[in-house]
Design a protein around this motif. Structure first.
Motif, PDB file in Angstrom:
ATOM      1  N   GLU A   1      -8.735  -4.187  -7.229  1.00 54.93           N
ATOM      2  CA  GLU A   1      -7.543  -4.875  -8.200  1.00 54.93           C
ATOM      3  C   GLU A   1      -6.168  -4.703  -7.638  1.00 54.93           C
ATOM      4  O   GLU A   1      -5.533  -5.640  -7.523  1.00 54.93           O
ATOM      5  N   ASN A   2      -5.973  -3.510  -7.347  1.00 54.82           N
ATOM      6  CA  ASN A   2      -4.712  -2.820  -6.576  1.00 54.82           C
ATOM      7  C   ASN A   2      -4.634  -3.717  -5.275  1.00 54.82           C
ATOM      8  O   ASN A   2      -3.344  -4.233  -4.997  1.00 54.82           O
ATOM      9  N   LEU A   3      -5.577  -3.699  -4.405  1.00 55.62           N
ATOM     10  CA  LEU A   3      -5.510  -4.518  -3.314  1.00 55.62           C
ATOM     11  C   LEU A   3      -5.083  -5.848  -3.421  1.00 55.62           C
ATOM     12  O   LEU A   3      -4.255  -6.453  -2.493  1.00 55.62           O
ATOM     13  N   PHE A   4      -5.789  -6.439  -4.411  1.00 56.70           N
ATOM     14  CA  PHE A   4      -5.611  -8.087  -4.705  1.00 56.70           C
ATOM     15  C   PHE A   4      -4.265  -8.383  -5.194  1.00 56.70           C
ATOM     16  O   PHE A   4      -3.692  -9.119  -4.681  1.00 56.70           O
ATOM     17  N   GLN A   5      -3.754  -7.438  -6.284  1.00 59.28           N
ATOM     18  CA  GLN A   5      -2.447  -7.676  -6.720  1.00 59.28           C
ATOM     19  C   GLN A   5      -1.286  -7.022  -5.836  1.00 59.28           C
ATOM     20  O   GLN A   5      -0.146  -7.456  -6.166  1.00 59.28           O
TER      21      GLN A   5
END
Length: 330
Positions: free
Chosen positions: A38-42
């Motif tokens: 999720e961090n990578l996506f956001q």
């Protein structure tokens, strides 16, 4: 020195950051994989409770990758490797991922059966981490696809939607028991690695034609019935099923049910080398839901898949499948 592949590079970043998050957040590795994904996506660190040192360590790791420079299959494989590592640590019996080679082959079969279609709707009633579903989507990128995934496990659904986001797939996920009434319209295509075993909810099973007359019902039988219920007339269903599907208890009832509601398109037995134990060996079972303009094939497609590393034998099977399609579909 050997060059590190793109998949290894991205996996290393996911793995390293998930390990930091696991320790800091006191969660499982699989939960941490979803968090770092999720961090990578956001493109930001979302976990506010992290220490400054951990944030800096994670930020440094993230500088090694730029997602837009990765092919969609590289992202899927990297994330899948991390999810697989997390599942091996977990104790839940349902934490099993469809082997990559099988997912790719099922994606190929879906593309063959939907050849000439501009687009279609698809759902997986036991979506898990969505590895099978996203592999099928990646192999059908030229088509417009509405995708849906359902699973009773909330952690697997979280891992699945993060995976879908990273791969830029628009998939609607539902966290529910797939054998209860579903909130979806009938689909063109169903694809699923069926959960094998008993369904513990006898009251819920009673509404199915394929429920056991005594004791628990087979979950995989109920999943087949439920999937057909939510498939359009003429729609195709691709299941990964145990090899003993038609020899086990209640096989007679299953056979009768299928004769009434569907046409068997084919059965492809997978190589035994893909499975740790022969008794867990599986086949790809393909059926089409009956409808006014739907006809049974003159002959079902029956094949034994060789070792996938045997290129000559695989070429022979692909030719056999192509010939079948020319005869039956085109």
């Amino acid at each position: 020195m050997a060059q590190i592949s793109a998949v290894e590079k991205l996996f290393t970043v996911i793995d390293n950051t998930a390990t930091i998050l696991k320790e800091e957040l006191a969660c499982t590795y699989l939960e941490a994989v979803a968090e770092t994904g999720e961090n990578l996506f956001q493109n930001t660190i979302l976990q506010e409770e992290l220490s400054e040192l951990s944030k800096k360590r994670i930020e440094k790791e993230y500088t090694h990758v730029k997602l837009d420079q990765y092919a969609v299959e590289e992202i899927r494989k990297s994330y899948q490797l991390a999810a697989l590592k997390g599942m091996k640590e977990a104790t839940q019996a349902n934490h099993e991922m469809t082997p990559d080679a099988i997912s790719i082959f099922m994606g190929y079969l879906v593309s063959k059966f939907t050849e000439g279609w501009k687009g279609f709707s698809i759902f997986d009633p036991a979506v898990g981490t969505a590895n099978l579903l996203t592999t099928v989507l990646n192999q059908n990128q030229s088509k417009e696809i509405d995708a849906f995934g359902i699973d009773v496990d909330d952690l697997l659904i979280k891992v699945a939607y993060v995976s879908a986001n990273l791969q830029r797939h628009s998939i609607q996920f539902y966290n529910q028991d797939s054998l209860q009434p579903l909130y979806i319209d009938p689909m063109d295509v169903v694809v699923s690695d069926l959960p094998v075993g008993y369904y513990p909810n006898d009251l819920g099973a009673a509404s199915f034609e394929l429920h056991a007359k005594k004791g628990h019902s087979y979950a995989h039988h109920l999943f087949i019935e439920q999937s057909l219920k939510y498939t359009k007339e003429g729609g195709y269903l691709f299941f990964l099923v145990p090899n003993h599907l038609f020899t086990s208890e209640y096989a007679k009832e299953l056979n009768s049910f299928l004769k009434e509601h569907a046409y068997i398109q084919g059965m492809i037995q997978l190589p035994l080398t893909l499975f740790k134990n022969e008794k867990y060996a599986k086949s790809i079972f393909m059926i089409q839901k009956k409808g006014p303009n739907v006809k049974a094939p003159k002959q079902a497609l029956l094949a034994n898949l060789p070792k996938l590393s045997n290129q000559t034998a695989m070429a022979g099977i692909i030719k056999q499948i192509d010939d079948w399609f020319k005869q039956e579909k085109y």
